[in-house]
Each structure stands twice: as C-alpha cells, then as structure tokens.
Design a protein around this motif. Structure first.
Motif, short mmCIF file in Angstrom:
data_model
loop_
_atom_site.label_atom_id
_atom_site.label_comp_id
_atom_site.label_asym_id
_atom_site.label_seq_id
_atom_site.Cartn_x
_atom_site.Cartn_y
_atom_site.Cartn_z
N UNK A 1 -0.31 0.63 -10.82
CA UNK A 1 0.15 -0.73 -10.56
C UNK A 1 1.47 -0.73 -9.80
N UNK A 2 2.33 0.23 -10.09
CA UNK A 2 3.60 0.33 -9.37
C UNK A 2 3.37 0.69 -7.91
N UNK A 3 2.41 1.59 -7.68
CA UNK A 3 2.10 1.99 -6.31
C UNK A 3 1.46 0.82 -5.56
N UNK A 4 0.53 0.15 -6.21
CA UNK A 4 -0.15 -0.97 -5.56
C UNK A 4 0.83 -2.10 -5.25
N UNK A 5 1.79 -2.31 -6.15
CA UNK A 5 2.75 -3.39 -5.94
C UNK A 5 3.60 -3.16 -4.70
N UNK A 6 3.79 -1.88 -4.33
CA UNK A 6 4.60 -1.58 -3.14
C UNK A 6 3.85 -1.84 -1.85
N UNK B 1 -8.08 -3.41 -2.74
CA UNK B 1 -8.05 -2.87 -4.10
C UNK B 1 -9.21 -1.91 -4.34
N UNK B 2 -10.38 -2.20 -3.78
CA UNK B 2 -11.55 -1.33 -4.01
C UNK B 2 -11.31 0.06 -3.44
N UNK B 3 -10.75 0.14 -2.23
CA UNK B 3 -10.46 1.43 -1.62
C UNK B 3 -9.38 2.16 -2.41
N UNK B 4 -8.38 1.42 -2.84
CA UNK B 4 -7.29 1.98 -3.64
C UNK B 4 -7.83 2.54 -4.95
N UNK B 5 -8.76 1.80 -5.57
CA UNK B 5 -9.31 2.24 -6.85
C UNK B 5 -10.11 3.52 -6.70
N UNK B 6 -10.89 3.63 -5.63
CA UNK B 6 -11.69 4.84 -5.42
C UNK B 6 -10.80 6.04 -5.11
#
Length: 227
Positions: free
Chosen positions: A186-191, A197-202
């Motif tokens: 979540x900290x990485x995504x917030x930056x 999100x789907x690509x990030x999750x995979x």
C-alpha cells in the motif's frame, strides 16, 4: 475511551427517517463507513469526531449512534473489512489441494493486493494506529493472525512441492517477508497511484513467490497472470 459529549449515547430505539440525508443512495450504515474511511485516512483517526463522521455521511450525530456505538466500532469494522475477504479466499485455497500450492499462494497474494490497493481509501495505514492494540480490536488481530497462518500453510506446502526432500529451512522468516510485502505494498502503491492495480497486484504476487523460494514451482503461466 471514556464517553463524552462527542461520543453521545449508544444506539437506542429506531432512527428518525427525517434525520437521514443520504448523499449517494447507499444504506446509512455503509454511508457512515465510507465517511469514516475518508476522514480517518485524510484527517487522522484522533482528529476525527463522530459528529464529523455523521455530518460527512449526511445525517445527525444522534442518528449515527443507532448504527455504530462510536469511533472504535467504526474503525474495527473498517479494519476487519480489509482482512475478511482474503481470509475466506485463503480457506478455500487451502482446501483446493488439486492445484499446486505455489499457484494457490500466488492467487491469494494477487487477490489480497487487489483488495488492499483497489479501494478509494488507504485503509492499510490504519493498521499502524496505537489504538489497534486495544481490546476492541482483538477480533481484527485474530483474523489477521489467521490469514497470516493461511499464507504460512500455503507457503509450506509450496516449498514441500518444490523440495520433496523436505527442505523447510527459513519457512517462518519467509512467511514474515511475504506477508510483510503484501501488507506493505500500500505504501508503494500510494507513491504511484496511477499504476493499474491489476498489473501491480500480479507483479507483487510474482515477487512474493520469489521471496518464498517457490518461483520454479510455477513454470507454467498462472491463470490470470500478466505475460
């Protein structure tokens, strides 16, 4: 937390319909949870009053107490909502022994990241609140501990599949690292919130398997994964 003017009375009787002014058409309870999520993450938990939550939800404070007893109850339900779906999925994946454990672990990681990063509010930041150590949040801590245990069982099974001789060295630390990665994304995504999100999750699930030491167990593409 002692009851004060802000906390008001606990729910009594039936809420008066003329006190509800829904903003989005959501049921009042859901409206209150959305308002609390927004204010807790934007203003901070300590700085948010129940009056502010009620007003943001479009209702009077007295009406809010028909649905929730106070800020702790709102926070507890929000926190539990970040764990409950993953816990249900994790139990299902544990029972699905017909597929390789590494694939099931990958699926849990991916789904968990989608849940934690796919919503409009950074609810994971609320995990760090000192209030969460209190007794009111014991259910959340129990659920989170069970979810971590599910990760550990899937990881252990995946390593056993990859190493039939039974090499389970470092299983606990690997599970700590995998679970920490999933909750920390979540900290990485917030930056960089513009990332899909789907690509990030995979990508995170792929990284989790490398940390777990079972990447080789997924030589064939995992269903739903990015190429």
């Amino acid at each position: 937390m002692s009851a004060g003017a802000d906390e008001g009375p606990r729910r009594v009787g039936r809420p008066r319909a003329d006190r509800l002014r829904p903003q989005s058409g959501r049921p009042p309870r859901e409206e209150l949870l959305c308002a609390a999520a927004e204010l807790f993450t934007a203003r901070g938990y300590a700085a948010t009053t129940t009056r502010a939550v009620a007003e943001r939800a479009g209702m009077r404070q007295a009406t809010m107490y028909h649905y929730f007893g106070g800020k702790e109850e709102l926070l507890a339900e929000l926190l539990e909502s970040t764990v409950a779906p993953s816990l249900v999925l994790g139990r299902q994946l544990l029972a699905d022994s017909g597929r390789p454990a590494a694939r099931r672990l990958w699926e849990l990681c991916r789904s968990d990241v989608l849940l934690l990063c796919g919503g409009p509010y950074d609810l994971g930041a609320l995990y760090l609140l000192p209030e969460v150590r209190g007794g009111r949040f014991a259910q959340f801590r129990r659920m989170r501990g069970e979810l971590k245990g599910v990760y550990g069982m899937l990881l252990g099974a995946a390593r056993a599949d990859a190493r039939p001789a039974g090499d389970r060295a470092g299983l606990a630390i690997r599970n700590d690292l995998v679970f920490g990665l999933i909750e920390g994304v979540m900290l990485i995504h917030r930056s960089a919130p513009a990332r899909p999100v789907a690509v990030f999750a995979e990508a995170t699930a792929d990284a989790a398997l490398r940390i777990a030491g079972v990447e080789a167990a997924c030589r064939e593409p995992v269903a739903g994964s990015a190429s």
